[in-house]
Design an enzyme around this catalytic site. Structure first.
Site, PDB file in Angstrom:
ATOM      1  N   LYS A 558      -6.542  -4.284  -1.013  1.00  0.00           N
ATOM      2  CA  LYS A 558      -4.899  -3.709  -1.001  1.00  0.00           C
ATOM      3  C   LYS A 558      -4.793  -3.353  -2.324  1.00  0.00           C
ATOM      4  O   LYS A 558      -5.004  -3.700  -3.180  1.00  0.00           O
ATOM      5  CB  LYS A 558      -4.397  -5.376  -0.434  1.00  0.00           C
ATOM      6  CG  LYS A 558      -3.145  -5.083   0.034  1.00  0.00           C
ATOM      7  CD  LYS A 558      -3.310  -5.389   1.795  1.00  0.00           C
ATOM      8  CE  LYS A 558      -1.873  -6.049   2.528  1.00  0.00           C
ATOM      9  NZ  LYS A 558      -1.885  -4.972   4.029  1.00  0.00           N
TER      10      LYS A 558
HETATM   11  C1  F6R Z   1      -4.959   0.207   6.608  1.00  0.00           C
HETATM   12  C2  F6R Z   1      -4.485   0.022   5.000  1.00  0.00           C
HETATM   13  C3  F6R Z   1      -4.468   1.038   3.676  1.00  0.00           C
HETATM   14  C4  F6R Z   1      -3.354   1.526   3.632  1.00  0.00           C
HETATM   15  C5  F6R Z   1      -3.140   2.988   2.173  1.00  0.00           C
HETATM   16  C6  F6R Z   1      -1.751   2.822   1.837  1.00  0.00           C
HETATM   17  O1  F6R Z   1      -5.163  -0.697   6.941  1.00  0.00           O
HETATM   18  O2  F6R Z   1      -3.976  -0.894   4.686  1.00  0.00           O
HETATM   19  O3  F6R Z   1      -5.268   2.470   4.700  1.00  0.00           O
HETATM   20  O4  F6R Z   1      -2.746   1.484   4.882  1.00  0.00           O
HETATM   21  O5  F6R Z   1      -3.709   2.906   1.423  1.00  0.00           O
HETATM   22  O6  F6R Z   1      -1.518   2.057   1.199  1.00  0.00           O
HETATM   23  P1  F6R Z   1       0.362   1.966   0.890  1.00  0.00           P
HETATM   24  O7  F6R Z   1       0.958   1.738   2.718  1.00  0.00           O
HETATM   25  O8  F6R Z   1       0.520   0.291   0.211  1.00  0.00           O
HETATM   26  O9  F6R Z   1       0.725   2.759   0.375  1.00  0.00           O
END
Ligand code: F6R
Length: 563
Positions: A558
């Protein structure tokens, strides 16, 4: 990406256990290997392991009390996943240990510098440079930023001084939290314990020495003072609320989040003022650029369509890492960046480009204390609470709803009906889709217009947690190529009722088709927002059927803070 945790206290305490607890919460940011270092009898004890924090815990037998401990959970960038490459890394004399997030860009130059001082590195990991540079800089360590290039945060401890040394260059987050007896260091406020009452965020080019419950900050090598901000930890790490996985819990939170958003965006005077101000900005501009990555990019693609449909103005969704100065025309424009974590490096780089072009930035962000939020002129909070599962689910629906409420009043939607429809979709999801008995070799997800974007998002979710080959495609494009792959081992999921030709073409070649119908909820122009829920549940079911942990898919983490 990667997590740093550390603690320091005047009296010896169970800081090793507390560090392991902190790392467990940070695990969602990287989980291929982990390690801790603590001081005991003026020596550094280092314990490392590949795998997740539970594997590390098994190696930490009868942890002693101590006054300093640092830890790290890793998502490998350079150097393979191994015990040797995992953090903490030690200086040549084993007197200094360092945990680090980010990348040291002048690696070769630093290696040459160390070689001149007869220091040879034992691993290919850039982190190992840092304890050795600190060792050479000795009393001059607050000038470390002059020697290291790149974006990084790190936390160091040494065997004698019973202190912690912190440094930050660039955008990556690092927080210091204070409780009555202990100072905590964490790369994410989520991991700070509930006893923490105050925090300070490290800023670019700062260093900090933590000693005897005191902090001394430096900026560009010069002493500065900073003030504590009050802090209230509302997150309870272990709380899956009775669900087996965070992913399931987070999907089930969607109706309550939708309700929270509608109420807040219709009633909160500060948000209403921001909405009005932003709508005036929209009227004065020619183009809206939306920038995001992954799931957030899919939200951007849908919102660009809604802006064009409802506001009759140009809106372009960009994958953050693909934005270049040449894609921005010299015309009045506004940007919307969308990010769950608010720390995504590719989106931060896109913001650099937008700022060079003096384009005002509006952020849709779930973490409102994040770097992306701080660097934006206007912030619209996504109000989802922490999203722990690596695959983003609830925040996708939240970004769409916040975007729609900003673009137009949608006075026709009654909050009660919308929530009821979301709940209905959640309840019916299992009836429409459940994990197939025979695992397909490949999955196609198709749809038209907004349903095509939902197909892209559904495919991303399935890929992330099942590791199966899955592609989202515009319904009518299938016959222009990919239909050649369809056979009786192919499963196709069709969004909407307007892709009947494509469905028939798939079935004629032996492919199995499941349709997620367009909901015909009365007076609900935003029903597409919850239409993704069945696909999210399908991805979760399939992952569990395959024996995968949907909360921690392999190779992923994440909050992607590397470019
Ligand atoms: C998919 C996922 C990733 C994020 C991407 C952007 O389930 O979690 O594709 O959406 O890494 O992350 P943010 O929204 O934190 O900028």
């Amino acid at each position: 990406m990667c997590g740093i945790f550390g603690c320091h206290s005047q009296q010896s305490q169970n800081l090793v256990e507390q560090t392991l607890q902190g790392l467990k919460i940070l695990e969602y940011r990287g989980y291929d290997s982990a390690g801790i270092a603590y001081t005991i009898d003026n020596q550094l004890k280092v314990i490392k392991s590949i795998g997740d924090i539970d594997q590390l815990k098994q190696k930490v037998i009868n942890p002693p009390t101590t006054t300093t401990c640092i830890g790290h959970t890793r998502w490998a960038t350079n150097g393979t996943v191994s015990v040797k490459n995992s953090h903490p890394h030690l200086s040549t004399d084993s007197s200094i240990a360092v945990v680090h997030n980010g990348i040291i860009e002048n690696y070769q130059q630093c290696v040459e510098f160390l070689t001149k001082h007869n220091i040879k590195l034992k691993t290919p990991v850039d982190t190992e440079l840092i304890p050795n540079m600190l060792y050479l800089l000795s009393h001059n360590k607050h000038n470390i930023h002059q020697y290291l290039q790149g974006q990084y945060v790190f936390c160091a401890t040494d065997k004698q001084s019973n202190s912690l040394f912190l440094a930050k260059k660039g955008n990556l987050p690092l927080y210091i939290g204070r409780s009555l007896q202990t100072i905590y260091i964490s790369s994410d406020t989520l991991a700070l314990p509930q006893t923490v009452t105050h925090i300070i965020a490290m800023e670019d080019m700062e260093t900090c020495e933590v000693f005897d419950h005191q902090l001394q900050f430096y900026s560009n090598g010069q002493p500065i003072t900073k003030s504590w901000q009050s802090f209230n930890q509302s997150f309870i790490a272990s709380d899956k609320n009775g669900f087996a996985t965070y992913m399931e819990k987070e999907i089930n939170e969607i109706p309550a989040i939708m309700e929270r958003i509608i109420n807040t965006y219709r009633k909160d005077s500060t948000i209403i003022r921001l909405i009005n101000q932003t709508r005036t900005q929209f009227k004065q501009t020619k183009c809206i650029h939306l920038c995001a990555c992954g799931t957030s990019y899919h939200a951007a693609l849908i919102l660009a369509k809604i802006i064009e449909r409802d506001l009759h103005m140009r809106a372009i969704a960009h994958i953050s890492s693909e934005l270049t100065t040449t894609t921005l025309l010299n015309e009045p424009a506004i940007a919307i960046v969308i990010s769950q974590s608010g720390e995504t490096a590719d989106t931060l780089s896109a913001m650099d480009i937008l700022q060079q072009h003096k384009i005002p930035i509006i952020a849709f962000c779930n973490v409102t204390t994040s770097t992306i939020a701080k660097r934006s002129q206007t912030i619209f909070p996504l109000l989802c609470g922490p999203e722990i599962a690596v695959a983003s689910t609830k925040v996708f629906c939240a970004a769409l709803l916040v975007g729609c409420l900003l673009i137009k009043d949608y006075n026709t939607i009654s909050c009660g009906n919308f929530i009821e429809n979301t709940t209905k979709t959640l309840q019916f999801a299992r009836k429409i889709l459940s994990a197939p008995h025979k695992i397909p070799h490949r999955i196609f997800i198709i749809g038209k217009d907004i349903n095509h974007v939902l197909a892209l998002e559904a495919a991303l979710k399935i890929k992330e947690v099942t590791y199966l080959h899955c592609e989202g495609y515009p319904a009518n494009e299938l016959k222009h190529g990919p239909l050649s792959m369809v056979d009786d081992n192919t499963l196709s999921i069709v969004f909407g009722d307007d892709a009947t030709n494509a469905s028939a073409e798939i079935q004629a070649r032996g492919g199995k088709v499941i349709i997620i119908p367009t909901p015909n909820y009365q007076s609900d122009p935003l029903a597409f927002i919850h239409q993704i829920i069945p696909a999210q549940i399908f991805a979760l079911d399939l992952a569990l059927t395959l024996g995968n942990n949907p909360d921690k898919p392999r190779n992923l983490a994440k909050s992607v803070t590397v470019l």
